[in-house]
Design a protein around this motif. Structure first.
Motif, PDB file in Angstrom:
ATOM      1  N   HIS A  51       0.826  -1.214   0.000  1.00 59.13           N
ATOM      2  CA  HIS A  51       0.000   0.000   0.000  1.00 59.13           C
ATOM      3  C   HIS A  51       0.853   1.255   0.000  1.00 59.13           C
ATOM      4  O   HIS A  51       2.031   1.234   0.385  1.00 59.13           O
ATOM      5  CB  HIS A  51      -0.936   0.018   1.217  1.00 59.13           C
ATOM      6  CG  HIS A  51      -0.208  -0.020   2.524  1.00 59.13           C
ATOM      7  ND1 HIS A  51       0.285   1.113   3.133  1.00 59.13           N
ATOM      8  CD2 HIS A  51       0.147  -1.058   3.336  1.00 59.13           C
ATOM      9  CE1 HIS A  51       0.890   0.782   4.259  1.00 59.13           C
ATOM     10  NE2 HIS A  51       0.826  -0.530   4.407  1.00 59.13           N
TER      11      HIS A  51
ATOM     12  N   TYR B 253      -2.754   4.924   2.558  1.00 58.35           N
ATOM     13  CA  TYR B 253      -3.716   3.837   2.349  1.00 58.35           C
ATOM     14  C   TYR B 253      -3.433   2.649   3.268  1.00 58.35           C
ATOM     15  O   TYR B 253      -2.432   2.625   3.980  1.00 58.35           O
ATOM     16  CB  TYR B 253      -3.680   3.410   0.874  1.00 58.35           C
ATOM     17  CG  TYR B 253      -4.092   4.521  -0.049  1.00 58.35           C
ATOM     18  CD1 TYR B 253      -5.432   4.797  -0.281  1.00 58.35           C
ATOM     19  CD2 TYR B 253      -3.144   5.339  -0.666  1.00 58.35           C
ATOM     20  CE1 TYR B 253      -5.825   5.834  -1.106  1.00 58.35           C
ATOM     21  CE2 TYR B 253      -3.522   6.382  -1.487  1.00 58.35           C
ATOM     22  CZ  TYR B 253      -4.864   6.624  -1.707  1.00 58.35           C
ATOM     23  OH  TYR B 253      -5.248   7.662  -2.517  1.00 58.35           O
TER      24      TYR B 253
ATOM     25  N   TRP C 191      -7.530  -1.906  -1.095  1.00 60.44           N
ATOM     26  CA  TRP C 191      -7.497  -2.899  -2.186  1.00 60.44           C
ATOM     27  C   TRP C 191      -8.834  -3.621  -2.298  1.00 60.44           C
ATOM     28  O   TRP C 191      -9.259  -3.999  -3.389  1.00 60.44           O
ATOM     29  CB  TRP C 191      -6.378  -3.901  -1.949  1.00 60.44           C
ATOM     30  CG  TRP C 191      -4.999  -3.360  -2.088  1.00 60.44           C
ATOM     31  CD1 TRP C 191      -4.077  -3.197  -1.080  1.00 60.44           C
ATOM     32  CD2 TRP C 191      -4.354  -2.915  -3.280  1.00 60.44           C
ATOM     33  NE1 TRP C 191      -2.915  -2.679  -1.587  1.00 60.44           N
ATOM     34  CE2 TRP C 191      -3.050  -2.504  -2.931  1.00 60.44           C
ATOM     35  CE3 TRP C 191      -4.755  -2.834  -4.628  1.00 60.44           C
ATOM     36  CZ2 TRP C 191      -2.138  -2.019  -3.867  1.00 60.44           C
ATOM     37  CZ3 TRP C 191      -3.845  -2.345  -5.563  1.00 60.44           C
ATOM     38  CH2 TRP C 191      -2.564  -1.942  -5.181  1.00 60.44           C
TER      39      TRP C 191
ATOM     40  N   CYS D 115      -3.391  -8.783   1.361  1.00 58.40           N
ATOM     41  CA  CYS D 115      -3.178  -7.342   1.467  1.00 58.40           C
ATOM     42  C   CYS D 115      -2.459  -7.085   2.786  1.00 58.40           C
ATOM     43  O   CYS D 115      -3.042  -7.230   3.860  1.00 58.40           O
ATOM     44  CB  CYS D 115      -4.507  -6.594   1.435  1.00 58.40           C
ATOM     45  SG  CYS D 115      -5.603  -7.056   0.071  1.00 58.40           S
TER      46      CYS D 115
END
Length: 196
Positions: free
Chosen positions: A33, A37, A42, A60
């Protein structure tokens, strides 16, 4: 789509990640990221789901000090290494925008043998690595917004001209967050690249 939120312990720090698991998948994609973020972006953008729908196991990761992850003294590329080890992931695709793009460059220089592919999106500080980029041999996708005011387009050209096995895709009318601004097109380009 089943999304699991999990923690893994890295050198005493709790590191958070989201996982969309495809048991039969041969491909693991780790999404990193940018500074503003976290892992959920995502998911919210639909990019993680698009990869999952293609049969990829999607992870993620939230770096130390971001999202729900605790601070950790390790360099961030070492965090990625320890993270992959702790989940017994021996090889994977990595997607890395903005500040994580720089982290992925350092990771590829140190541990490129673990990468199935490298996707660098509007990375900062590319010029710092110009002399070493020719040491990256992994298949690389470079994605850039030509109107990026944070990481200039010339960085994309530096990457393309110095990483031998690289492909460049440009969003002509978008800037630093091109991958989220046109998430559908980004997903399509990324999936085609991983599958090629």
């Amino acid at each position: 789509m089943v999304i699991k939120g999990e923690y893994v312990n890295i050198k005493g720090s709790k590191i958070y990640y989201l996982e969309i698991d495809k048991e039969s998948s041969k491909d693991t994609v780790i999404l990193l990221h940018g500074k503003r973020y976290n892992a959920y972006d995502w998911i919210n953008s639909g990019i993680a789901e698009s990869l999952s729908n293609e049969g990829c196991k999607v992870i993620c990761l939230e770096f130390p000090g971001y999202g729900s992850s605790e601070e950790c003294d390790l360099e961030k590329e070492e965090v990625l290494l320890e993270f992959a080890k702790s989940l017994n992931i021996s090889s994977f695709h990595v997607v890395a925008p903005s500040f994580s793009g720089e982290i992925s460059i350092r990771f590829a220089l140190k541990y490129g043998n673990m990468l199935k592919s490298l996707t660098i999106v509007d990375s900062i500080n590319v010029d710092k690595y110009k002399e070493k980029l020719n040491e990256i041999y992994v298949k690389t996708l470079i994605v850039w917004g030509r109107k990026d005011k944070i990481a200039p387009y010339e960085f994309a050209e530096i990457l393309k001209n110095n990483i031998k096995n690289s492909t460049l895709f440009v969003f002509e009318n978008l800037g630093h967050t091109c991958y989220f601004d046109d998430a559908k097109k980004f997903s399509e380009v990324l999936i085609n690249f991983i599958r090629a």
